[in-house]
Design a protein around this motif. Sequence first.
Motif, mmCIF file in Angstrom:
data_model
loop_
_atom_site.group_PDB
_atom_site.id
_atom_site.type_symbol
_atom_site.label_atom_id
_atom_site.label_comp_id
_atom_site.label_asym_id
_atom_site.label_seq_id
_atom_site.Cartn_x
_atom_site.Cartn_y
_atom_site.Cartn_z
ATOM 1 N N VAL A 1 1.025 -1.213 -0.001
ATOM 2 C CA VAL A 1 0.247 -0.166 0.091
ATOM 3 C C VAL A 1 0.809 1.248 -0.374
ATOM 4 N N PRO A 2 0.571 2.364 -1.179
ATOM 5 C CA PRO A 2 1.622 3.002 -1.129
ATOM 6 C C PRO A 2 1.976 4.298 -0.106
ATOM 7 N N VAL A 3 2.548 4.912 0.489
ATOM 8 C CA VAL A 3 2.630 5.918 1.781
ATOM 9 C C VAL A 3 2.187 7.055 1.105
ATOM 10 N N GLY A 4 1.299 7.931 1.563
ATOM 11 C CA GLY A 4 0.671 9.176 0.398
ATOM 12 C C GLY A 4 -0.351 8.617 -0.570
ATOM 13 N N SER A 5 -0.117 10.419 -1.472
ATOM 14 C CA SER A 5 -1.298 9.140 -2.550
ATOM 15 C C SER A 5 -0.507 9.367 -3.692
ATOM 16 N N VAL A 6 -0.369 8.034 -4.428
ATOM 17 C CA VAL A 6 0.823 8.538 -5.854
ATOM 18 C C VAL A 6 -0.442 8.290 -6.953
ATOM 19 N N ILE A 7 -0.702 8.875 -7.783
ATOM 20 C CA ILE A 7 -1.623 10.093 -8.839
ATOM 21 C C ILE A 7 -1.701 8.164 -10.229
ATOM 22 N N VAL A 8 -2.346 7.720 -10.089
ATOM 23 C CA VAL A 8 -1.978 7.279 -11.652
ATOM 24 C C VAL A 8 -2.927 7.532 -12.664
ATOM 25 N N TYR A 9 -2.444 7.939 -13.987
ATOM 26 C CA TYR A 9 -2.422 8.262 -14.941
ATOM 27 C C TYR A 9 -2.665 7.285 -16.471
ATOM 28 N N ASP A 10 -3.366 8.047 -16.960
ATOM 29 C CA ASP A 10 -3.827 7.433 -18.597
ATOM 30 C C ASP A 10 -2.694 7.784 -19.332
ATOM 31 N N ALA A 11 -1.485 7.435 -20.018
ATOM 32 C CA ALA A 11 -0.160 7.338 -20.546
ATOM 33 C C ALA A 11 -0.680 7.868 -22.028
ATOM 34 N N VAL A 12 -1.741 7.190 -22.701
ATOM 35 C CA VAL A 12 -2.731 7.490 -23.865
ATOM 36 C C VAL A 12 -3.507 9.058 -23.455
ATOM 37 N N THR A 13 -4.280 9.133 -22.611
ATOM 38 C CA THR A 13 -4.724 9.955 -22.964
ATOM 39 C C THR A 13 -4.739 11.259 -22.190
ATOM 40 N N ARG A 14 -3.488 11.274 -20.875
ATOM 41 C CA ARG A 14 -2.548 12.284 -20.310
ATOM 42 C C ARG A 14 -3.652 12.639 -19.076
ATOM 43 N N SER A 15 -4.924 12.260 -19.226
ATOM 44 C CA SER A 15 -5.673 12.365 -17.856
ATOM 45 C C SER A 15 -5.168 11.257 -16.521
ATOM 46 N N GLN B 1 -2.436 1.796 -20.577
ATOM 47 C CA GLN B 1 -1.149 2.207 -21.152
ATOM 48 C C GLN B 1 -0.639 3.100 -19.447
ATOM 49 N N LEU B 2 -0.286 2.343 -18.395
ATOM 50 C CA LEU B 2 -0.842 3.993 -16.900
ATOM 51 C C LEU B 2 0.926 4.118 -16.474
ATOM 52 N N GLU B 3 0.856 5.205 -15.963
ATOM 53 C CA GLU B 3 1.916 5.937 -15.316
ATOM 54 C C GLU B 3 1.864 6.356 -14.220
ATOM 55 N N PHE B 4 2.903 6.061 -13.811
ATOM 56 C CA PHE B 4 2.826 6.458 -11.656
ATOM 57 C C PHE B 4 3.671 6.682 -11.337
ATOM 58 N N GLU B 5 4.838 7.201 -9.292
ATOM 59 C CA GLU B 5 5.796 7.111 -9.039
ATOM 60 C C GLU B 5 5.860 6.598 -8.049
ATOM 61 N N VAL B 6 7.081 5.700 -8.277
ATOM 62 C CA VAL B 6 6.815 5.147 -6.660
ATOM 63 C C VAL B 6 8.627 5.954 -6.150
ATOM 64 N N THR B 7 8.335 5.601 -4.875
ATOM 65 C CA THR B 7 10.553 5.773 -4.093
ATOM 66 C C THR B 7 11.643 4.373 -4.668
ATOM 67 N N GLY B 8 12.225 4.945 -5.536
ATOM 68 C CA GLY B 8 12.689 4.513 -5.685
ATOM 69 C C GLY B 8 14.280 4.133 -4.283
ATOM 70 N N PRO B 9 15.319 3.579 -4.395
ATOM 71 C CA PRO B 9 16.349 3.181 -3.842
ATOM 72 C C PRO B 9 16.887 4.038 -3.118
ATOM 73 N N ASP B 10 16.769 5.546 -3.948
ATOM 74 C CA ASP B 10 17.596 6.696 -3.076
ATOM 75 C C ASP B 10 16.571 7.952 -1.964
ATOM 76 N N ASP B 11 15.146 6.771 -2.109
ATOM 77 C CA ASP B 11 13.915 7.610 -2.052
ATOM 78 C C ASP B 11 14.135 8.618 -2.846
ATOM 79 N N GLU B 12 14.033 8.458 -4.013
ATOM 80 C CA GLU B 12 13.275 9.706 -5.037
ATOM 81 C C GLU B 12 12.353 9.032 -6.099
ATOM 82 N N PRO B 13 11.590 9.627 -6.294
ATOM 83 C CA PRO B 13 10.509 8.932 -7.107
ATOM 84 C C PRO B 13 11.294 8.613 -8.451
ATOM 85 N N VAL B 14 10.159 7.807 -8.849
ATOM 86 C CA VAL B 14 11.120 6.837 -10.364
ATOM 87 C C VAL B 14 9.700 6.639 -10.621
ATOM 88 N N ALA B 15 9.497 7.017 -12.299
ATOM 89 C CA ALA B 15 8.418 6.650 -12.290
ATOM 90 C C ALA B 15 8.080 5.429 -13.220
#
Length: 109
Positions: free
Chosen positions: A12-26, A54-68
Motif C-alpha cells: 500500500v503506497p505511503v501518501g497519495s500516488v496519482i495514476v495517469y492514463d498515458a494515452v489520454t494524459r488524464s 498504458q499507465l504511469e505513476f511514480e514509486v519511491t526508488g532506492p535513493d528515496d527519490e520518485p521514479v516513474a
Amino acid sequence: MSVEKRRYKRAVPVGSVIVYDAVTRSELGTLGNLSSHGLMVIATAPVDPDLLFQLEFEVTGPDDEPVAVNIGAESLWCSPASQPDRYWAGFEIVEISDDDRALIEAVTE
C-alpha cells in the motif's frame, strides 16, 4: 482474522500516488495497492473491464527519490468504493520493463 489468498504480495503506497492514463494524459485515480503483477486504483470514474491501458505513476526508488513507472495493464474489474464518486478498479500488468518490475518488487518486499 482473514487469510490472505493473493498469489503476490501487495504494498500500500505511503501518501497519495496519482495514476495517469498515458494515452489520454488524464488522471485515472490514486494507487490503492501494488504488486509486481497487478494494482488496484481508486478511480474517479468507473473503469470498464477487459480494456488495455498504458499507465504511469511514480514509486519511491532506492535513493528515496520518485521514479516513474510505465506499464501496460488490462482492467479486470471495477466496483463502487465507499467514497462517493470513487471506484475500486483492479488491473493486471501485461507489459512492463525488467527495470520497472524490479523496482516494484523492491517496493513490495
